[in-house]
Scaffold this motif. Structure first.
Motif, PDB file in Angstrom:
ATOM      1  N   TYR A  52       0.747  -1.330   0.488  1.00  0.00           N
ATOM      2  CA  TYR A  52       0.122   0.018  -0.203  1.00  0.00           C
ATOM      3  C   TYR A  52       1.060   1.220   0.016  1.00  0.00           C
ATOM      4  N   ILE A  53       0.694   2.225  -0.674  1.00  0.00           N
ATOM      5  CA  ILE A  53       0.924   3.270  -0.670  1.00  0.00           C
ATOM      6  C   ILE A  53       0.572   4.725  -0.636  1.00  0.00           C
ATOM      7  N   THR A  54       1.302   5.978  -0.135  1.00  0.00           N
ATOM      8  CA  THR A  54       0.383   6.867   0.264  1.00  0.00           C
ATOM      9  C   THR A  54       0.780   7.569  -0.673  1.00  0.00           C
ATOM     10  N   LEU A  55       0.260   8.552  -0.214  1.00  0.00           N
ATOM     11  CA  LEU A  55       0.159   9.963  -1.401  1.00  0.00           C
ATOM     12  C   LEU A  55       0.980  10.746  -2.481  1.00  0.00           C
ATOM     13  N   PRO A  56       1.930  11.155  -1.550  1.00  0.00           N
ATOM     14  CA  PRO A  56       3.118  11.407  -1.797  1.00  0.00           C
ATOM     15  C   PRO A  56       3.191  10.930  -2.500  1.00  0.00           C
ATOM     16  N   GLU A  57       3.889   8.609  -2.069  1.00  0.00           N
ATOM     17  CA  GLU A  57       4.541   8.091  -3.091  1.00  0.00           C
ATOM     18  C   GLU A  57       3.537   7.806  -4.393  1.00  0.00           C
ATOM     19  N   ALA A  58       2.608   8.250  -4.162  1.00  0.00           N
ATOM     20  CA  ALA A  58       1.504   7.722  -5.042  1.00  0.00           C
ATOM     21  C   ALA A  58       2.727   9.418  -6.403  1.00  0.00           C
ATOM     22  N   GLU A  59       2.039   9.953  -5.360  1.00  0.00           N
ATOM     23  CA  GLU A  59       2.670  11.573  -7.067  1.00  0.00           C
ATOM     24  C   GLU A  59       3.658  11.233  -7.369  1.00  0.00           C
ATOM     25  N   GLU A  60       4.849  10.789  -6.271  1.00  0.00           N
ATOM     26  CA  GLU A  60       6.068  10.694  -7.129  1.00  0.00           C
ATOM     27  C   GLU A  60       6.576   9.112  -8.490  1.00  0.00           C
ATOM     28  N   LEU A  61       5.416   8.609  -8.116  1.00  0.00           N
ATOM     29  CA  LEU A  61       5.405   7.464  -9.292  1.00  0.00           C
ATOM     30  C   LEU A  61       4.580   8.448 -10.305  1.00  0.00           C
ATOM     31  N   PHE A  62       4.301   9.100 -10.077  1.00  0.00           N
ATOM     32  CA  PHE A  62       2.969   9.643 -11.429  1.00  0.00           C
ATOM     33  C   PHE A  62       3.912  10.665 -11.754  1.00  0.00           C
ATOM     34  N   GLN A  63       4.709  11.512 -10.635  1.00  0.00           N
ATOM     35  CA  GLN A  63       6.075  12.412 -12.019  1.00  0.00           C
ATOM     36  C   GLN A  63       7.245  11.852 -12.600  1.00  0.00           C
ATOM     37  N   GLU A  64       7.703  10.381 -11.768  1.00  0.00           N
ATOM     38  CA  GLU A  64       8.309   9.784 -12.512  1.00  0.00           C
ATOM     39  C   GLU A  64       8.171   9.442 -14.095  1.00  0.00           C
ATOM     40  N   ARG A  65       6.818   8.602 -14.922  1.00  0.00           N
ATOM     41  CA  ARG A  65       5.640   8.314 -15.722  1.00  0.00           C
ATOM     42  C   ARG A  65       6.353   7.190 -15.660  1.00  0.00           C
ATOM     43  N   SER A  66       6.815   6.266 -15.450  1.00  0.00           N
ATOM     44  CA  SER A  66       8.176   4.977 -15.901  1.00  0.00           C
ATOM     45  C   SER A  66       6.359   4.280 -14.630  1.00  0.00           C
ATOM     46  N   SER A  67       5.683   4.428 -14.381  1.00  0.00           N
ATOM     47  CA  SER A  67       4.387   3.819 -13.631  1.00  0.00           C
ATOM     48  C   SER A  67       3.134   3.384 -14.902  1.00  0.00           C
ATOM     49  N   ILE A  68       2.348   2.891 -14.086  1.00  0.00           N
ATOM     50  CA  ILE A  68       0.552   3.161 -15.042  1.00  0.00           C
ATOM     51  C   ILE A  68      -0.249   2.928 -13.995  1.00  0.00           C
ATOM     52  N   PHE A  69      -0.651   3.330 -13.706  1.00  0.00           N
ATOM     53  CA  PHE A  69      -2.176   3.827 -12.990  1.00  0.00           C
ATOM     54  C   PHE A  69      -3.140   3.328 -13.766  1.00  0.00           C
ATOM     55  N   ILE A  70      -3.760   1.760 -12.837  1.00  0.00           N
ATOM     56  CA  ILE A  70      -5.094   1.714 -13.149  1.00  0.00           C
ATOM     57  C   ILE A  70      -6.362   2.187 -11.999  1.00  0.00           C
ATOM     58  N   ASP A  71      -6.507   2.367 -12.528  1.00  0.00           N
ATOM     59  CA  ASP A  71      -8.625   3.295 -12.221  1.00  0.00           C
ATOM     60  C   ASP A  71      -9.579   1.828 -12.071  1.00  0.00           C
ATOM     61  N   SER A  72     -10.107   1.313 -11.022  1.00  0.00           N
ATOM     62  CA  SER A  72     -10.777   0.050 -10.884  1.00  0.00           C
ATOM     63  C   SER A  72     -11.860   0.467 -10.472  1.00  0.00           C
ATOM     64  N   ARG A  73     -12.297   1.320 -10.525  1.00  0.00           N
ATOM     65  CA  ARG A  73     -13.677   1.777 -10.025  1.00  0.00           C
ATOM     66  C   ARG A  73     -14.488   2.011 -11.381  1.00  0.00           C
ATOM     67  N   THR A  74     -15.670   2.199 -11.268  1.00  0.00           N
ATOM     68  CA  THR A  74     -16.586   1.900 -12.637  1.00  0.00           C
ATOM     69  C   THR A  74     -16.326   2.555 -13.929  1.00  0.00           C
ATOM     70  N   GLU A  75     -17.424   2.320 -15.217  1.00  0.00           N
ATOM     71  CA  GLU A  75     -16.874   3.156 -16.276  1.00  0.00           C
ATOM     72  C   GLU A  75     -16.875   4.868 -15.750  1.00  0.00           C
ATOM     73  N   ASP A  76     -18.357   4.618 -15.434  1.00  0.00           N
ATOM     74  CA  ASP A  76     -18.952   5.974 -15.389  1.00  0.00           C
ATOM     75  C   ASP A  76     -18.095   7.286 -14.572  1.00  0.00           C
ATOM     76  N   ALA A  77     -18.016   6.264 -13.460  1.00  0.00           N
ATOM     77  CA  ALA A  77     -16.571   7.647 -12.292  1.00  0.00           C
ATOM     78  C   ALA A  77     -15.599   7.702 -12.757  1.00  0.00           C
ATOM     79  N   TYR A  78     -14.667   6.953 -13.535  1.00  0.00           N
ATOM     80  CA  TYR A  78     -13.709   6.325 -14.674  1.00  0.00           C
ATOM     81  C   TYR A  78     -13.904   8.013 -15.723  1.00  0.00           C
ATOM     82  N   ASN A  79     -15.049   7.789 -16.191  1.00  0.00           N
ATOM     83  CA  ASN A  79     -15.124   9.037 -17.372  1.00  0.00           C
ATOM     84  C   ASN A  79     -16.098  10.213 -16.426  1.00  0.00           C
TER      85      ASN A  79
END
Lengths: 160, 139
Positions: A52-79
């Motif tokens: 499990y990771i926290t917001l700062p860790e997620a943000e760091e991975l997002f900035q590095e652009r080497s990770s893929i984020f997976i949104d497990s919510r419904t299609e409607d919520a995602y859209n």
């Protein structure tokens, strides 16, 4: 009288189960009161590399652009809105949305759902683990925490 | 009502054995079981955590008691109530369209479906017969 005996014996069995159950898992209970397992229950024996990771860790991975984020919510919520670049794989439609060829198995995946109360991110992470992925991180603050900090979001399906 | 002691003993072995097996598999992986409970989306996370620590021991203790013939009425009653609750839970999950593992046997768990209700229904029938037969024996 017989019902009272039945209730007495039932209470005895329950009490014994509580005592043995709690005393045999004292380390786990300690970890629970230290704040673990509030967001999901990952068995380290079955999923040794899942974290499990926290917001700062997620943000760091997002900035590095080497990770893929997976949104497990419904299609409607995602859209309606999601983390920029996130791929939608709703838990309920995992097989339909997941395609083996999308990511290489060594890819780092960051799975998230609505926030701390949702369970689908952990559930999807486990399914991904079963498909052979080993670099899986669960961002338990999820969408709610991401937008609360005004981090980059987009609407619609930006992966097509 | 079934009175044959060999049939009743067979029922005790089957129901008790299934619950001993189920209990042990959950005891060795409490977090996996906690997640299985959470997947039903009916309980808050804290409740799933603590239920996962206690339920397997109830199953194990009642299974052992049933096979040994100690507190036979009570252990059969508790296991009948458990099975009834499982059947209701599985049924609700199917109606809600949840595609989840039942969590019944740790990592050997299977997907929630109607055949699972049938299996639990048979076990429920056996344990209820055991409960009723032990009540009659005392009369």
């Amino acid at each position: 009288m017989r019902i009272r005996k039945l209730l007495y014996e039932t209470a005895l069995i329950l009490l014994a189960s509580v005592l043995v159950g709690f005393s045999s898992h004292i380390p786990l209970i300690k970890r629970y009161f230290q704040g673990e397992f509030r967001h999901g229950f990952v068995s380290l024996e079955k999923f040794p590399s899942m974290v499990y990771i926290t917001l700062p860790e997620a943000e760091e991975l997002f900035q590095e652009r080497s990770s893929i984020f997976i949104d497990s919510r419904t299609e409607d919520a995602y859209n309606e809105g999601h983390i920029v670049g996130a791929v939608n794989i709703p838990y309920e439609k995992f097989n339909e949305f997941f395609r083996d060829s999308i990511f290489p198995l060594e890819q780092t995946l960051v799975v998230y759902c609505d926030g701390t109360e949702c369970k689908s991110s952990t559930a999807v992470a486990k399914l991904l683990y079963e498909r052979g992925f080993r670099n899986i991180k669960i961002f338990f603050g999820g969408w709610a925490e991401w937008i609360a900090h005004n981090l980059p979001v987009s609407e619609g399906n930006d992966t097509k | 009502m079934i009175r044959n002691k060999y049939v009743l003993y067979f029922f005790r072995i089957i129901v008790g054995g299934v619950f001993i097996w189920a209990g042990v598999l959950k005891i060795i992986d409490p977090l996996g079981f906690a997640q299985s409970i959470a997947n039903y989306r009916l309980f808050p996370a804290w409740m799933a955590f603590f239920l996962a620590l206690v339920i397997p021991w109830i199953e194990l203790i009642c299974g052992v008691l049933l096979i040994l013939g100690l507190f036979p009425r009570t252990s059969a009653l508790v296991l009948s109530l458990f099975l009834f609750a499982f059947i209701v839970l599985i049924w609700i999950s199917i109606l809600r369209g949840l595609d989840i593992d039942c969590g019944c046997f740790g990592s050997f768990s299977r997907r929630v479906d109607y055949t699972l209700i049938l299996v639990d229904g048979i076990l429920f029938g056996m344990s209820t017969i055991l409960f009723l037969s032990s009540v009659r024996k005392k009369v």
